[in-house]
Scaffold this motif. Structure first.
Motif, PDB file in Angstrom:
ATOM      1  N   VAL A   8       7.735  -0.076  -1.453  1.00 46.28           N
ATOM      2  CA  VAL A   8       6.752   0.210   0.366  1.00 46.28           C
ATOM      3  C   VAL A   8       5.058   0.265  -0.964  1.00 46.28           C
ATOM      4  O   VAL A   8       5.018   1.605  -1.077  1.00 46.28           O
ATOM      5  CB  VAL A   8       6.776   1.043   1.216  1.00 46.28           C
ATOM      6  CG1 VAL A   8       7.891   0.873   1.662  1.00 46.28           C
ATOM      7  CG2 VAL A   8       6.716   2.646   1.143  1.00 46.28           C
ATOM      8  N   CYS A   9       3.882  -0.522  -0.189  1.00 45.27           N
ATOM      9  CA  CYS A   9       3.077  -1.151  -0.494  1.00 45.27           C
ATOM     10  C   CYS A   9       2.563  -1.564  -0.353  1.00 45.27           C
ATOM     11  O   CYS A   9       2.541  -2.783   0.639  1.00 45.27           O
ATOM     12  CB  CYS A   9       2.580  -1.451  -2.131  1.00 45.27           C
ATOM     13  SG  CYS A   9       3.566  -2.538  -2.432  1.00 45.27           S
ATOM     14  N   LEU A  10       0.769  -1.819  -0.263  1.00 47.14           N
ATOM     15  CA  LEU A  10      -0.224  -2.922   0.056  1.00 47.14           C
ATOM     16  C   LEU A  10      -1.503  -3.494  -0.678  1.00 47.14           C
ATOM     17  O   LEU A  10      -1.608  -2.487  -1.733  1.00 47.14           O
ATOM     18  CB  LEU A  10      -0.713  -1.886   1.141  1.00 47.14           C
ATOM     19  CG  LEU A  10      -2.251  -3.382   1.862  1.00 47.14           C
ATOM     20  CD1 LEU A  10      -1.357  -3.912   2.427  1.00 47.14           C
ATOM     21  CD2 LEU A  10      -2.992  -2.705   2.713  1.00 47.14           C
ATOM     22  N   HIS A 562      -2.676   2.444   5.730  1.00 49.05           N
ATOM     23  CA  HIS A 562      -1.805   0.950   6.074  1.00 49.05           C
ATOM     24  C   HIS A 562      -0.368   2.213   4.859  1.00 49.05           C
ATOM     25  O   HIS A 562       0.581   2.364   5.464  1.00 49.05           O
ATOM     26  CB  HIS A 562      -1.291   0.203   5.315  1.00 49.05           C
ATOM     27  CG  HIS A 562      -0.512  -0.544   4.491  1.00 49.05           C
ATOM     28  ND1 HIS A 562      -0.182  -1.746   5.424  1.00 49.05           N
ATOM     29  CD2 HIS A 562      -0.078  -0.757   3.301  1.00 49.05           C
ATOM     30  CE1 HIS A 562       0.960  -2.064   4.567  1.00 49.05           C
ATOM     31  NE2 HIS A 562       1.859  -1.264   3.495  1.00 49.05           N
ATOM     32  N   GLU A 563      -0.658   3.026   3.470  1.00 49.41           N
ATOM     33  CA  GLU A 563       0.343   3.806   2.848  1.00 49.41           C
ATOM     34  C   GLU A 563       0.757   5.566   4.218  1.00 49.41           C
ATOM     35  O   GLU A 563       1.486   5.644   3.796  1.00 49.41           O
ATOM     36  CB  GLU A 563      -0.874   4.098   2.117  1.00 49.41           C
ATOM     37  CG  GLU A 563      -1.660   2.996   0.949  1.00 49.41           C
ATOM     38  CD  GLU A 563       0.105   1.896   0.151  1.00 49.41           C
ATOM     39  OE1 GLU A 563       1.441   2.351   0.780  1.00 49.41           O
ATOM     40  OE2 GLU A 563      -0.094   1.109   0.658  1.00 49.41           O
ATOM     41  N   HIS A 566       3.026   4.221   6.386  1.00 51.89           N
ATOM     42  CA  HIS A 566       4.182   5.092   5.659  1.00 51.89           C
ATOM     43  C   HIS A 566       5.186   5.429   5.525  1.00 51.89           C
ATOM     44  O   HIS A 566       6.343   5.572   5.736  1.00 51.89           O
ATOM     45  CB  HIS A 566       4.288   3.712   4.314  1.00 51.89           C
ATOM     46  CG  HIS A 566       4.234   2.252   4.002  1.00 51.89           C
ATOM     47  ND1 HIS A 566       5.395   1.677   4.314  1.00 51.89           N
ATOM     48  CD2 HIS A 566       3.675   1.537   3.480  1.00 51.89           C
ATOM     49  CE1 HIS A 566       5.003   0.000   4.244  1.00 51.89           C
ATOM     50  NE2 HIS A 566       4.024   0.056   3.647  1.00 51.89           N
ATOM     51  N   GLU A 585       7.152  -3.109   6.229  1.00 52.40           N
ATOM     52  CA  GLU A 585       5.670  -3.420   6.032  1.00 52.40           C
ATOM     53  C   GLU A 585       3.913  -4.009   6.866  1.00 52.40           C
ATOM     54  O   GLU A 585       3.566  -3.492   7.201  1.00 52.40           O
ATOM     55  CB  GLU A 585       5.097  -4.608   5.017  1.00 52.40           C
ATOM     56  CG  GLU A 585       5.979  -4.935   3.733  1.00 52.40           C
ATOM     57  CD  GLU A 585       5.063  -2.801   2.838  1.00 52.40           C
ATOM     58  OE1 GLU A 585       4.016  -2.847   3.470  1.00 52.40           O
ATOM     59  OE2 GLU A 585       5.821  -2.873   1.772  1.00 52.40           O
ATOM     60  N   TYR A 656       3.801  -9.175   5.483  1.00 50.94           N
ATOM     61  CA  TYR A 656       3.140  -8.466   5.980  1.00 50.94           C
ATOM     62  C   TYR A 656       2.492  -8.128   6.930  1.00 50.94           C
ATOM     63  O   TYR A 656       2.261  -8.178   8.472  1.00 50.94           O
ATOM     64  CB  TYR A 656       1.900  -7.936   5.187  1.00 50.94           C
ATOM     65  CG  TYR A 656       2.631  -7.097   3.562  1.00 50.94           C
ATOM     66  CD1 TYR A 656       3.032  -7.648   2.522  1.00 50.94           C
ATOM     67  CD2 TYR A 656       1.679  -5.820   3.418  1.00 50.94           C
ATOM     68  CE1 TYR A 656       3.679  -6.967   2.108  1.00 50.94           C
ATOM     69  CE2 TYR A 656       2.547  -5.201   2.227  1.00 50.94           C
ATOM     70  CZ  TYR A 656       3.582  -5.793   1.476  1.00 50.94           C
ATOM     71  OH  TYR A 656       3.809  -4.698   0.133  1.00 50.94           O
TER      72      TYR A 656
HETATM   73 ZN   LIG Z   1       3.112  -1.573   2.400  1.00 50.18          ZN
END
Ligand SMILES: [Zn+2]
Length: 828
Positions: A8-10, A562-563, A566, A585, A656
């Motif tokens: 899980v990331c941006l 965002h993070e 999560h 996301e 996203y």
């Molecule tokens: Zn993410």
């Protein structure tokens, strides 16, 4: 067979040349494995070796017009010969066919039929072939034998060569150890259910695979059609068994594992040169009878030395790190359903972590630095880390111990709830501590004042390029690249976001959040109680400007929120598979917009509107492959939408922003401006969702079921108390409607203001329904919602709406003022 790495990331699209080298890491050339004791039990189980070296046997079966049906796929062998492979453990595990044949596939569900139709340009899927290699554990040989034609002519064709070709492709290209997977069925006393065809197609691809695996050919789907040549690489179709759809039991809650991991006790030592050595004590529970082989996900350069259980050394499989390096353990006996078993794996290697210089370390193996079932298999962890003295460790879970001993720093961590993954970040960090205003949370920030080598070299290159004076000294040096001053920003974001998201989404279980710096410049990542932020996040705007990355479309405002979000979506509530990752996301991205709305409010909703305009742009801008991401496929196809034809940026450009829009629309459908907290209903729904699925996985359908408990009469467009219309259009569909509002104000006979409006919905199919929110901006600037206009299909409606009691003329009417409808909205 298709494997995706999920985390899980941006990420941000950085086009700075200097950074591109940071994204590709050099591979270290292979070294021969040392002979002798450590890997004495590797790759030498007799049955495994027999599968690994299997040859075409002596039994030939000629066939004419033989039809073999395997779920939704049908083979017709017009003429030709099957050459059965040598038996292993008394079982036939494959055959090579040469002759004249075809393969047709009709997926049992509409979404897969539609997607496959795009790939075949509307034609029914039918492939012609002259040869194919089959591997199976489902008794296919018996059907072949029954179809035998009376023909004793010798077999022609190079069956051995075809078999060997598939073997080489599996090792070198697909990097999948099919032999280890077959071994699980061959050693089991239970009947296997695997069937896989490597088809040398003439029309679409000569590298096509049709696979059926009860464990999930493409988890959680048991059935998949894939290709692996460079131009057609991808998953053409994936679905559950057809009879599951008929029985109504197919859903994305299925996992199809043979066993689960209940607990992991990991003890890892990372040396100054980043070499990792570890011992994993892994407790598993069998989910069915007859479990003999345990396939575990372990990063390929982490080489297993030994596996022990119940006091004895076990055989294991782990081939060359550059080939099919899948790790699997062969148990001395079969496990029964519900039985638990503990393995101790000793392993180590380089390249799982990288030393980036200046006391910066970069974990390369993210979710598989220990043997497990990968991201999302919720497990409890006890972790011990040994790192060089002077380094600070931030790992997932609650810290129990932190001491220096000899040349080492030793920390111990325990998870208080099951986690989707365990991870860590360490380096010569400075640490700061704080807490949110309301929530009882420990907040920490970690940053390294010394830049990694790559940043130093960019800095030096930049200085070389600066205009110099006569003395060859740069007239202006780059700003100091200190990351410390922006630790305060990370802390402040943590403080606000934890309180804000707890209010919106309910209490998260971790009670601790460490915001840490990672060397990667272009993406953040989230772990339970731990966040990685890109190093560029910690640079001030002067340095970013000098490096040419600027504000990168608002990225640095949203990556932190965002993070942090999560923690709720992706970690507290997990997602089952690639089909559900849009929720993780999308929801995290939508959470960032709530953060912008609340925090960057100096200019009203400017930042918020900018964010949503950006989200729309991501979905509708044509990429370099010539595709609009919104058209490529539904969010529930996740990673499958990425291929050479659609573009590998589709994931970031579709999953996203569209996932975010889906939750955004739901937020505003539940919005009630007449109540003290207009979001109260949305919050109640989200609280129930996170509470119900805390510390485990949720599927798209699970979320829909919770939403349906909270839907309002206005949302019930088809009067069936279901949100099917909404999910079919936006979650499983690909529509991107256009809305147009034309309006004027007039006075009626009583002198009251009347809104005269015409609303048009277009670019949709005839059954596309929507209730479009209409807003009014009053003369004092206040925004009020008038109601919803319901439209079906490409259509217009005209209405004269009396605004009773309104004294002053409103400024304007607007559709979807809060960016609360996905689509192209034109407010005239
Ligand atoms: Zn993410």
């Amino acid at each position: 067979m298709k494997k995706f790495s999920i985390f899980v990331c941006l990420s941000v699209f950085l086009s700075v040349a200097a950074f591109t080298q940071m994204q590709t890491r050099p591979e270290t050339p292979a070294k021969p494995a040392p002979a002798g004791a450590p890997r004495a039990m590797a790759n030498n189980d007799a049955t495994y070796v027999a599968l690994r070296t299997i040859q075409v046997g002596t039994e030939n079966v000629h066939v004419n017009n033989f039809t073999l049906a395997r779920d939704a796929g049908t083979f017709v062998f017009k003429s030709g010969v099957f050459r059965l492979l040598q038996p292993v453990n008394g079982k036939i595990t494959g055959a090579v066919f040469t002759g004249d044949a075809s393969f047709a596939l009709k997926p049992p569900i509409a979404v897969e039929q539609r997607y496959l139709g795009i790939l075949t340009k509307g034609q029914p899927f039918q492939e012609e072939f002259g040869s194919a290699v089959f591997r199976f554990t489902d008794g296919t040989e018996q059907e072949i034998r029954k179809a035998a034609a009376n023909d004793s002519s010798p077999a022609t064709g190079d069956a051995g060569g075809l078999l060997d070709d598939v073997r080489q492709q599996l090792r070198k290209k697909l990097k999948t150890n099919l032999d280890a997977r077959l071994l699980a069925d061959v050693l089991s006393s239970k009947q296997g259910g695997m069937f896989i065809a490597f088809i040398k197609g003439r029309k679409y691809s000569d590298k096509m695979i049709y696979e059926i695996d009860p464990e999930g050919a493409m988890k959680p789907d048991e059935i998949a059609l894939t290709t692996w040549d460079d131009t057609h690489d991808g998953v053409w179709a994936a679905f559950h068994y057809s009879n599951e759809y008929k029985a109504g039991t197919a859903n994305s809650d299925e996992q199809n594992y043979r066993f689960t991991v209940e607990h992991q006790k990991l003890d890892a030592t990372i040396e100054r040169n980043a070499h990792l050595n570890a011992t994993a004590e892994t407790k598993i529970i069998a989910l069915q009878d007859g479990v003999r082989v345990l396939g575990l996900d372990l990063y390929r350069t982490l080489r297993v030395e030994s596996v022990t259980a119940e006091g004895q050394q076990l055989s294991f499989i782990q081939e060359d790190k550059d080939q099919d390096a899948d790790f699997a353990v062969i148990l001395p006996r079969e496990l029964k359903k519900g039985e638990s078993y503990t393995l101790v794996t000793k392993y180590g290697g380089k390249d799982a972590v990288s030393n980036e210089g200046g006391g910066n370390y970069y974990p390369i193996a993210r979710e598989n630095w220990y043997p497990g079932l990968g991201f999302g298999s919720y497990t409890t962890y006890d972790l011990t880390f040994h790192v060089p003295k002077g380094m600070k460790m931030a790992a997932t879970g609650k810290k129990l111990k932190d001491i220096d001993e000899g040349g080492e720093n030793i920390t111990e961590w325990t998870s208080e709830v099951p986690q989707a993954v365990a991870g860590f970040n360490f380096g010569r960090f400075k640490r700061e501590e704080g807490k949110p205003l309301k929530q009882p949370y420990l907040l920490e920030t970690y940053a390294n004042p010394e830049p990694p080598d790559i940043i130093k070299s960019i800095q030096m290159a930049a200085e070389d390029n600066l205009p110099t004076t006569g003395s060859h000294m740069p007239v202006a040096a780059l700003g100091t690249m200190s990351t410390l001053s922006l630790m305060k920003k990370a802390m402040a974001e943590g403080q606000i976001a934890v309180d804000l998201y707890t209010d919106y989404f309910g209490e998260a279980p971790y009670k601790r959040l460490a915001m840490t710096q990672q060397t990667a410049p272009n993406f953040g990542q989230s772990w339970p109680g731990l966040v990685y932020l890109p190093i560029t996040y910690f640079f001030d705007s002067t340095v970013r400007h000098q490096l040419g990355i600027g504000e990168a479309r608002g990225y640095f405002k949203v990556v932190g929120p965002h993070e942090i979000a999560h923690q709720w979506f992706g970690h507290m509530v997990g997602f089952n598979s690639y089909r559900d990752q849009w929720m993780s996301e999308g929801f995290a991205d939508m959470s960032a917009s709530i953060f912008l709305q609340v925090v960057y409010s100096k200019n009203g909703l400017d930042e918020y509107h900018k964010f949503w305009a950006e989200e729309r742009q991501l979905m509708t801008e044509v990429n370099k492959e010539g595709k609009r991401p919104i058209d490529v496929g539904p969010v529930t196809l996740g990673y499958r939408l990425l291929n050479a034809k659609t573009g590998f940026d589709i994931y970031r450009r579709l999953i996203y922003p569209k996932g975010a829009y889906i939750l955004q629309m739901i937020r505003f459908m539940l919005y009630d401006s007449r109540t003290q907290d207009p979001d109260a209903r949305f919050k109640a729904m989200m609280h129930e969702f996170t509470k119900t699925y805390a510390n485990r996985i949720a599927s798209t359908e699970d979320f829909k079921a919770v939403l349906e408990k909270y839907m309002t009469p206005d949302m019930d467009l088809f009067g069936n108390h279901k949100m099917d219309w909404f999910f079919n259009q936006y979650v499983y569909g690909t529509d991107y409607p256009t809305y147009r509002l034309e309006h004027s104000f007039s006075n009626d006979a009583n002198g009251d203001w009347v809104l005269n409006m015409k609303i048009t919905q277009s670019d949709v199919g005839p059954n596309f329904a929507m209730a479009i929110p209409v807003y009014l901006e009053l003369s004092n600037g206040k925004i009020v919602r008038l109601g919803n206009a319901k439209l079906l299909g490409s259509n217009s409606m005209e209405q004269h709406f009396p605004l009773k009691g309104l004294k002053e003329k409103p400024k304007r009417a607007m559709l979807a003022y809060f960016d609360d409808v996905l689509g192209n909205v034109e407010n005239k």
